[in-house]
Scaffold this motif. Structure first.
Motif, mmCIF file in Angstrom:
data_model
loop_
_atom_site.group_PDB
_atom_site.id
_atom_site.type_symbol
_atom_site.label_atom_id
_atom_site.label_comp_id
_atom_site.label_asym_id
_atom_site.label_seq_id
_atom_site.Cartn_x
_atom_site.Cartn_y
_atom_site.Cartn_z
ATOM 1 N N ASP A 1 -8.857 -4.953 6.679
ATOM 2 C CA ASP A 1 -9.450 -5.180 5.916
ATOM 3 C C ASP A 1 -8.220 -5.483 4.238
ATOM 4 N N GLY A 2 -7.015 -5.318 5.220
ATOM 5 C CA GLY A 2 -5.941 -5.604 4.553
ATOM 6 C C GLY A 2 -5.478 -4.461 3.997
ATOM 7 N N LEU A 3 -4.512 -4.548 3.255
ATOM 8 C CA LEU A 3 -3.549 -3.758 2.631
ATOM 9 C C LEU A 3 -3.432 -3.029 0.931
ATOM 10 N N HIS A 4 -4.100 -1.777 0.738
ATOM 11 C CA HIS A 4 -4.476 -2.632 -0.891
ATOM 12 C C HIS A 4 -3.857 -1.082 -1.493
ATOM 13 N N ILE A 5 -2.737 -2.479 -2.379
ATOM 14 C CA ILE A 5 -1.669 -1.504 -2.846
ATOM 15 C C ILE A 5 -1.936 -1.208 -4.194
ATOM 16 N N GLY A 6 -1.914 0.088 -4.882
ATOM 17 C CA GLY A 6 -2.248 0.629 -5.775
ATOM 18 C C GLY A 6 -0.452 0.814 -6.726
ATOM 19 N N ALA A 7 -0.731 0.144 -7.962
ATOM 20 C CA ALA A 7 0.097 0.543 -8.724
ATOM 21 C C ALA A 7 -0.109 0.870 -10.024
ATOM 22 N N LEU A 8 0.953 1.774 -10.596
ATOM 23 C CA LEU A 8 0.469 2.156 -12.065
ATOM 24 C C LEU A 8 1.724 1.425 -13.040
ATOM 25 N N PHE A 9 1.285 0.327 -13.499
ATOM 26 C CA PHE A 9 1.403 -0.526 -14.362
ATOM 27 C C PHE A 9 1.733 0.688 -16.284
ATOM 28 N N VAL A 10 1.810 -0.490 -16.638
ATOM 29 C CA VAL A 10 2.476 0.223 -17.602
ATOM 30 C C VAL A 10 0.644 -0.013 -18.629
ATOM 31 N N THR A 11 0.045 -1.147 -18.024
ATOM 32 C CA THR A 11 -1.626 -0.905 -18.836
ATOM 33 C C THR A 11 -1.911 0.087 -18.031
ATOM 34 N N GLY A 12 -1.760 0.674 -16.866
ATOM 35 C CA GLY A 12 -2.685 1.434 -16.260
ATOM 36 C C GLY A 12 -2.337 1.457 -14.966
ATOM 37 N N PRO A 13 -3.547 2.327 -14.439
ATOM 38 C CA PRO A 13 -3.346 2.175 -12.234
ATOM 39 C C PRO A 13 -4.418 0.773 -12.417
ATOM 40 N N THR A 14 -3.611 0.344 -11.223
ATOM 41 C CA THR A 14 -4.107 -1.241 -11.028
ATOM 42 C C THR A 14 -4.176 -1.521 -9.268
ATOM 43 N N ILE A 15 -5.330 -1.891 -9.018
ATOM 44 C CA ILE A 15 -4.578 -2.397 -7.531
ATOM 45 C C ILE A 15 -4.216 -3.773 -7.491
ATOM 46 N N MET A 16 -3.360 -4.395 -6.992
ATOM 47 C CA MET A 16 -2.423 -5.611 -6.803
ATOM 48 C C MET A 16 -3.723 -6.209 -5.731
ATOM 49 N N PRO A 17 -3.461 -7.490 -5.063
ATOM 50 C CA PRO A 17 -3.920 -8.259 -4.274
ATOM 51 C C PRO A 17 -3.780 -7.300 -3.210
ATOM 52 N N THR A 18 -4.802 -7.826 -2.705
ATOM 53 C CA THR A 18 -4.662 -7.479 -0.794
ATOM 54 C C THR A 18 -3.925 -8.337 -0.717
ATOM 55 N N ILE A 19 -2.986 -7.932 0.536
ATOM 56 C CA ILE A 19 -2.040 -8.230 1.683
ATOM 57 C C ILE A 19 -3.057 -7.611 2.825
ATOM 58 N N PRO A 20 -3.396 -9.211 3.248
ATOM 59 C CA PRO A 20 -4.022 -9.306 4.402
ATOM 60 C C PRO A 20 -3.248 -8.767 6.257
ATOM 61 N N GLY A 21 -1.873 -9.380 6.108
ATOM 62 C CA GLY A 21 -1.469 -9.084 7.419
ATOM 63 C C GLY A 21 0.230 -8.842 7.195
ATOM 64 N N PRO A 22 0.222 -8.732 8.682
ATOM 65 C CA PRO A 22 2.105 -8.305 8.224
ATOM 66 C C PRO A 22 2.824 -9.532 8.201
ATOM 67 N N SER A 23 3.906 -9.141 7.309
ATOM 68 C CA SER A 23 5.164 -10.701 6.804
ATOM 69 C C SER A 23 4.292 -11.630 5.810
ATOM 70 N N ASP A 24 2.516 -11.160 5.306
ATOM 71 C CA ASP A 24 2.127 -10.797 3.823
ATOM 72 C C ASP A 24 2.851 -10.799 2.530
ATOM 73 N N GLY A 25 2.130 -11.085 2.439
ATOM 74 C CA GLY A 25 2.531 -10.090 1.067
ATOM 75 C C GLY A 25 2.807 -10.580 -0.856
ATOM 76 N N LEU A 26 3.086 -10.321 -1.176
ATOM 77 C CA LEU A 26 2.923 -11.483 -2.198
ATOM 78 C C LEU A 26 4.187 -10.870 -3.584
ATOM 79 N N ILE A 27 3.755 -12.104 -4.916
ATOM 80 C CA ILE A 27 5.205 -12.148 -5.618
ATOM 81 C C ILE A 27 4.190 -11.523 -7.051
ATOM 82 N N LEU A 28 5.924 -10.400 -7.128
ATOM 83 C CA LEU A 28 5.023 -9.871 -8.656
ATOM 84 C C LEU A 28 6.284 -10.424 -10.267
ATOM 85 N N ASP A 29 5.622 -10.802 -10.219
ATOM 86 C CA ASP A 29 6.225 -11.481 -12.143
ATOM 87 C C ASP A 29 6.514 -10.300 -13.127
ATOM 88 N N LEU A 30 7.960 -9.718 -13.227
ATOM 89 C CA LEU A 30 7.625 -9.156 -14.045
ATOM 90 C C LEU A 30 7.409 -9.070 -15.441
#
Length: 183
Positions: A151-180
């Motif tokens: 079902d993909g990789l579900h990463i939780g993060a603590l941002f300034v705005t609070g806990p967040t689940i980032m978009p799901t990463i479906p497979g190896p070598s897949d990912g996302l870019i965070l604009d900080l």
């Protein structure tokens, strides 16, 4: 309206838009909005892939605490002295991104790259602080190194705005870019 209020409203609007796009609430596919700069190895992504973007408000580490943060980080020791010198010259800032596996599982590995510095992070059920060196407008790329669950990789993060689940990463070598957004 004061400039600070305008900036706050703009940041809130951008965060809301990023959340809506990341969770496909807007009706648009989040993977289709990545700009051309998100393609290729220049951002630490596999060549030829386009990664979704998500906005993330992260906390800035003060220059006085930079040495301690770097010493406790997963940043390669060979890069720490150069990063610390750049922080002292105010050419670079450090931010902190607490991350975990949102399912509570342990052992998934992601590669986190920011400002050309790559860290391998083993996710677990508890938050761990990932130190992000940032030059100018900040971005961090997160790529799955191990094969995520079906079902993909579900990463939780603590941002300034609070806990967040980032978009799901479906497979190896897949990912996302965070604009900080550093605060």
């Amino acid at each position: 309206m004061a400039m600070a209020a305008k900036v706050s409203i703009l940041a809130a609007a951008l965060l809301g838009t990023g959340y809506l796009a990341a969770h496909n609430i807007s009706g648009h596919d989040a993977t289709a909005v990545a700009p051309a700069s998100a393609t290729g190895s220049a951002t630490g992504t596999p060549t030829g892939t386009t990664l979704p973007h998500a906005l993330a408000q992260v906390t800035i580490i003060s220059p006085e605490n930079a040495a301690k943060a770097l010493a406790n980080s997963q940043i390669p020791p060979s890069a720490r002295a150069d990063i610390l010198a750049a922080v002292k010259r105010r050419e670079m800032r450090l931010s902190i991104l607490p991350m975990r596996d949102a399912t509570g599982a342990a052992g998934q590995v992601v590669t986190v790259t920011s400002s050309g510095i790559t860290q391998n992070v083993v996710l677990g059920p508890k938050y761990q602080n990932v130190v992000l060196p940032i030059r100018g407008a900040g971005q961090a790329t997160i790529i799955a190194t191990t094969t995520p669950p079906p079902d993909g990789l579900h990463i939780g993060a603590l941002f300034v705005t609070g806990p967040t689940i980032m978009p799901t990463i479906p497979g190896p070598s897949d990912g996302l870019i965070l604009d900080l957004i550093q605060q």
